[in-house]
Design a protein around this motif. Structure first.
Motif, PDB file in Angstrom:
ATOM      1  N   LEU A  91     -57.985  12.867 -13.295  1.00 25.10           N
ATOM      2  CA  LEU A  91     -57.794  13.859 -14.276  1.00 25.10           C
ATOM      3  C   LEU A  91     -57.111  13.162 -15.564  1.00 25.10           C
ATOM      4  CD1 LEU A  91     -57.031  17.277 -12.606  1.00 25.10           C
ATOM      5  CD2 LEU A  91     -59.338  16.422 -13.734  1.00 25.10           C
ATOM      6  N   GLU A  92     -56.151  12.330 -15.176  1.00 27.90           N
ATOM      7  CA  GLU A  92     -55.372  11.659 -16.388  1.00 27.90           C
ATOM      8  C   GLU A  92     -56.146  10.612 -16.907  1.00 27.90           C
ATOM      9  OE1 GLU A  92     -51.871  10.150 -14.251  1.00 27.90           O
ATOM     10  OE2 GLU A  92     -50.897  12.154 -14.152  1.00 27.90           O
ATOM     11  N   ALA A  93     -57.202  10.173 -16.334  1.00 24.92           N
ATOM     12  CA  ALA A  93     -58.123   9.223 -17.011  1.00 24.92           C
ATOM     13  C   ALA A  93     -59.164   9.780 -17.925  1.00 24.92           C
ATOM     14  CB  ALA A  93     -58.606   8.095 -15.745  1.00 24.92           C
ATOM     15  N   GLY A  94     -59.349  11.179 -17.545  1.00 25.10           N
ATOM     16  CA  GLY A  94     -60.325  11.737 -18.545  1.00 25.10           C
ATOM     17  C   GLY A  94     -61.545  12.681 -17.653  1.00 25.10           C
ATOM     18  N   ALA A  95     -61.173  12.745 -16.457  1.00 24.00           N
ATOM     19  CA  ALA A  95     -62.311  13.293 -15.550  1.00 24.00           C
ATOM     20  C   ALA A  95     -62.104  14.862 -15.913  1.00 24.00           C
ATOM     21  CB  ALA A  95     -62.289  13.132 -14.221  1.00 24.00           C
ATOM     22  N   GLU A  96     -62.885  15.543 -15.395  1.00 27.14           N
ATOM     23  CA  GLU A  96     -62.906  17.164 -15.269  1.00 27.14           C
ATOM     24  C   GLU A  96     -63.060  17.707 -13.804  1.00 27.14           C
ATOM     25  OE1 GLU A  96     -64.893  19.324 -18.457  1.00 27.14           O
ATOM     26  OE2 GLU A  96     -64.908  17.644 -19.957  1.00 27.14           O
ATOM     27  N   ILE A  97     -62.167  18.519 -13.651  1.00 22.77           N
ATOM     28  CA  ILE A  97     -62.616  19.129 -12.154  1.00 22.77           C
ATOM     29  C   ILE A  97     -63.455  19.862 -12.201  1.00 22.77           C
ATOM     30  CG2 ILE A  97     -60.809  20.561 -12.420  1.00 22.77           C
ATOM     31  CD1 ILE A  97     -61.186  18.575  -9.214  1.00 22.77           C
ATOM     32  N   GLU A  98     -64.467  20.114 -11.231  1.00 23.97           N
ATOM     33  CA  GLU A  98     -65.397  21.042 -11.094  1.00 23.97           C
ATOM     34  C   GLU A  98     -65.259  22.167  -9.975  1.00 23.97           C
ATOM     35  OE1 GLU A  98     -69.099  18.970 -11.549  1.00 23.97           O
ATOM     36  OE2 GLU A  98     -68.952  18.860 -13.824  1.00 23.97           O
ATOM     37  N   ASP A  99     -64.746  21.607  -8.812  1.00 24.63           N
ATOM     38  CA  ASP A  99     -64.556  22.481  -7.745  1.00 24.63           C
ATOM     39  C   ASP A  99     -63.320  21.780  -7.212  1.00 24.63           C
ATOM     40  OD1 ASP A  99     -66.284  24.408  -7.678  1.00 24.63           O
ATOM     41  OD2 ASP A  99     -67.954  23.108  -6.828  1.00 24.63           O
ATOM     42  N   TRP A 100     -62.171  22.631  -6.868  1.00 25.98           N
ATOM     43  CA  TRP A 100     -61.070  22.253  -6.251  1.00 25.98           C
ATOM     44  C   TRP A 100     -61.301  21.981  -4.843  1.00 25.98           C
ATOM     45  CZ3 TRP A 100     -57.121  20.603  -9.062  1.00 25.98           C
ATOM     46  CH2 TRP A 100     -57.093  21.291 -10.485  1.00 25.98           C
ATOM     47  N   PRO A 101     -60.396  21.223  -4.225  1.00 29.03           N
ATOM     48  CA  PRO A 101     -60.593  20.801  -2.806  1.00 29.03           C
ATOM     49  C   PRO A 101     -61.171  21.818  -1.965  1.00 29.03           C
ATOM     50  CG  PRO A 101     -58.536  19.807  -3.488  1.00 29.03           C
ATOM     51  CD  PRO A 101     -59.019  20.868  -4.765  1.00 29.03           C
ATOM     52  N   ASP A 103     -62.058  22.738   2.253  1.00 32.10           N
ATOM     53  CA  ASP A 103     -62.072  22.036   3.720  1.00 32.10           C
ATOM     54  C   ASP A 103     -63.422  22.383   4.272  1.00 32.10           C
ATOM     55  OD1 ASP A 103     -59.068  21.386   3.591  1.00 32.10           O
ATOM     56  OD2 ASP A 103     -58.797  23.596   3.467  1.00 32.10           O
ATOM     57  N   PHE A 104     -63.570  21.136   5.050  1.00 32.65           N
ATOM     58  CA  PHE A 104     -64.870  20.891   6.079  1.00 32.65           C
ATOM     59  C   PHE A 104     -64.244  20.595   7.454  1.00 32.65           C
ATOM     60  CE2 PHE A 104     -66.243  20.569   1.732  1.00 32.65           C
ATOM     61  CZ  PHE A 104     -67.143  21.693   1.791  1.00 32.65           C
ATOM     62  N   GLU A 105     -65.180  20.497   8.377  1.00 36.24           N
ATOM     63  CA  GLU A 105     -64.699  20.188   9.688  1.00 36.24           C
ATOM     64  C   GLU A 105     -64.614  18.713   9.728  1.00 36.24           C
ATOM     65  OE1 GLU A 105     -68.026  19.673  12.882  1.00 36.24           O
ATOM     66  OE2 GLU A 105     -69.004  20.860  11.477  1.00 36.24           O
ATOM     67  N   TRP A 106     -65.152  17.826   8.843  1.00 33.56           N
ATOM     68  CA  TRP A 106     -65.160  16.431   8.641  1.00 33.56           C
ATOM     69  C   TRP A 106     -64.149  15.867   7.609  1.00 33.56           C
ATOM     70  CZ3 TRP A 106     -66.241  15.934   3.545  1.00 33.56           C
ATOM     71  CH2 TRP A 106     -67.107  16.950   3.173  1.00 33.56           C
ATOM     72  N   GLY A 107     -63.451  16.924   6.764  1.00 31.88           N
ATOM     73  CA  GLY A 107     -62.639  16.424   5.903  1.00 31.88           C
ATOM     74  C   GLY A 107     -62.482  17.483   4.854  1.00 31.88           C
ATOM     75  N   ARG A 108     -61.971  16.965   3.623  1.00 31.88           N
ATOM     76  CA  ARG A 108     -61.907  17.674   2.616  1.00 31.88           C
ATOM     77  C   ARG A 108     -62.671  17.044   1.042  1.00 31.88           C
ATOM     78  NH1 ARG A 108     -56.327  17.340   0.928  1.00 31.88           N
ATOM     79  NH2 ARG A 108     -56.767  19.332  -0.176  1.00 31.88           N
ATOM     80  N   GLN A 109     -63.064  18.058   0.199  1.00 30.91           N
ATOM     81  CA  GLN A 109     -63.864  17.363  -0.785  1.00 30.91           C
ATOM     82  C   GLN A 109     -63.591  18.146  -2.093  1.00 30.91           C
ATOM     83  OE1 GLN A 109     -68.263  16.787  -0.376  1.00 30.91           O
ATOM     84  NE2 GLN A 109     -68.461  18.149  -1.899  1.00 30.91           N
ATOM     85  N   ALA A 110     -63.470  17.419  -3.186  1.00 24.98           N
ATOM     86  CA  ALA A 110     -63.315  17.882  -4.460  1.00 24.98           C
ATOM     87  C   ALA A 110     -64.573  17.275  -5.291  1.00 24.98           C
ATOM     88  CB  ALA A 110     -61.851  17.653  -5.176  1.00 24.98           C
ATOM     89  N   THR A 111     -65.029  18.099  -6.177  1.00 26.10           N
ATOM     90  CA  THR A 111     -66.124  17.598  -7.332  1.00 26.10           C
ATOM     91  C   THR A 111     -65.524  17.456  -8.583  1.00 26.10           C
ATOM     92  OG1 THR A 111     -67.214  19.932  -7.386  1.00 26.10           O
ATOM     93  CG2 THR A 111     -68.114  18.393  -5.832  1.00 26.10           C
ATOM     94  N   LEU A 112     -65.984  16.467  -9.379  1.00 18.64           N
ATOM     95  CA  LEU A 112     -65.564  16.133 -10.703  1.00 18.64           C
ATOM     96  C   LEU A 112     -66.571  15.539 -11.508  1.00 18.64           C
ATOM     97  CD1 LEU A 112     -63.123  14.736  -8.544  1.00 18.64           C
ATOM     98  CD2 LEU A 112     -61.976  14.947 -10.531  1.00 18.64           C
ATOM     99  N   SER A 113     -66.491  15.570 -12.862  1.00 16.70           N
ATOM    100  CA  SER A 113     -67.433  14.636 -13.546  1.00 16.70           C
ATOM    101  C   SER A 113     -66.524  13.714 -14.475  1.00 16.70           C
ATOM    102  CB  SER A 113     -68.250  15.669 -14.604  1.00 16.70           C
ATOM    103  OG  SER A 113     -67.393  16.222 -15.294  1.00 16.70           O
ATOM    104  N   ASP A 114     -67.149  12.437 -14.573  1.00 17.39           N
ATOM    105  CA  ASP A 114     -66.457  11.449 -15.304  1.00 17.39           C
ATOM    106  C   ASP A 114     -66.852  11.829 -16.750  1.00 17.39           C
ATOM    107  OD1 ASP A 114     -68.967  10.400 -16.250  1.00 17.39           O
ATOM    108  OD2 ASP A 114     -69.071   8.494 -15.231  1.00 17.39           O
ATOM    109  N   PRO A 115     -65.963  10.927 -17.986  1.00 14.36           N
ATOM    110  CA  PRO A 115     -66.188  11.318 -19.158  1.00 14.36           C
ATOM    111  C   PRO A 115     -67.561  10.923 -19.746  1.00 14.36           C
ATOM    112  CG  PRO A 115     -64.339   9.894 -18.630  1.00 14.36           C
ATOM    113  CD  PRO A 115     -65.112   9.991 -17.536  1.00 14.36           C
ATOM    114  N   PHE A 116     -68.560  10.618 -19.119  1.00 17.85           N
ATOM    115  CA  PHE A 116     -69.684  10.443 -19.589  1.00 17.85           C
ATOM    116  C   PHE A 116     -70.833  11.418 -18.863  1.00 17.85           C
ATOM    117  CE2 PHE A 116     -67.381   6.739 -19.499  1.00 17.85           C
ATOM    118  CZ  PHE A 116     -67.284   6.174 -20.424  1.00 17.85           C
ATOM    119  N   GLY A 117     -70.280  12.462 -18.160  1.00 17.95           N
ATOM    120  CA  GLY A 117     -71.302  13.536 -17.628  1.00 17.95           C
ATOM    121  C   GLY A 117     -71.713  13.465 -16.263  1.00 17.95           C
TER     122      GLY A 117
END
Length: 135
Positions: A91-101, A103-117
């Motif tokens: 986020l500090e580098a310019g990404a945008e958060i799309e889904d916060w973390p 939880d799944f049985e295999w781990g945790r995941q968050a989705t973002l987008s880079d500054p180029f979409g």
């Protein structure tokens, strides 16, 4: 088989800066008269390709490159040691958060987008990661 990842960006310097700051990749070298940046630090090299907005992706394409957020069925997953720290850094580098973390049985995941979409996922494994999935 060797895998290479290519990511179109409309501003090569900005792309290098983002992928260095957000993901800790390092510029290894520039190629093709400085229009391609080879980024190392993961298991597969990532090549940032300078492609202007509005240019055609292929000679047969009627569409034009657009660096606003776009959906594609192909995206990159980055496995990180600490999900919250990775999100904050991106986020500090310019990404945008799309889904916060989530939880799944295999781990945790968050989705973002880079500054180029382009879509990105950050994954923090739990236990055996995908090895824990039984079906």
């Amino acid at each position: 088989m060797e895998l290479l990842i290519n990511i179109d960006v409309d501003d090569l310097s900005r792309g290098i800066g983002f992928y260095e700051q957000a993901l800790g990749l390092k510029l290894n070298r520039k190629l093709f008269d400085g229009t391609v940046a080879e980024m190392l630090g993961g298991t597969t090299p990532i090549y940032l390709l300078a492609k202007p907005a509005g240019s055609r992706p292929t000679t047969r394409s009627d569409t034009r490159r657009d660096y606003r957020r776009h959906w594609t069925p192909v995206h990159l997953d980055f496995v990180v040691a600490n999900l919250e720290q990775a999100i904050e850094r991106a986020l500090e580098a310019g990404a945008e958060i799309e889904d916060w973390p989530q939880d799944f049985e295999w781990g945790r995941q968050a989705t973002l987008s880079d500054p180029f979409g382009h879509g990105l996922c950050f994954i923090e494994w739990k236990g055996d990661g995908y090895g824990a999935v039984t079906g």
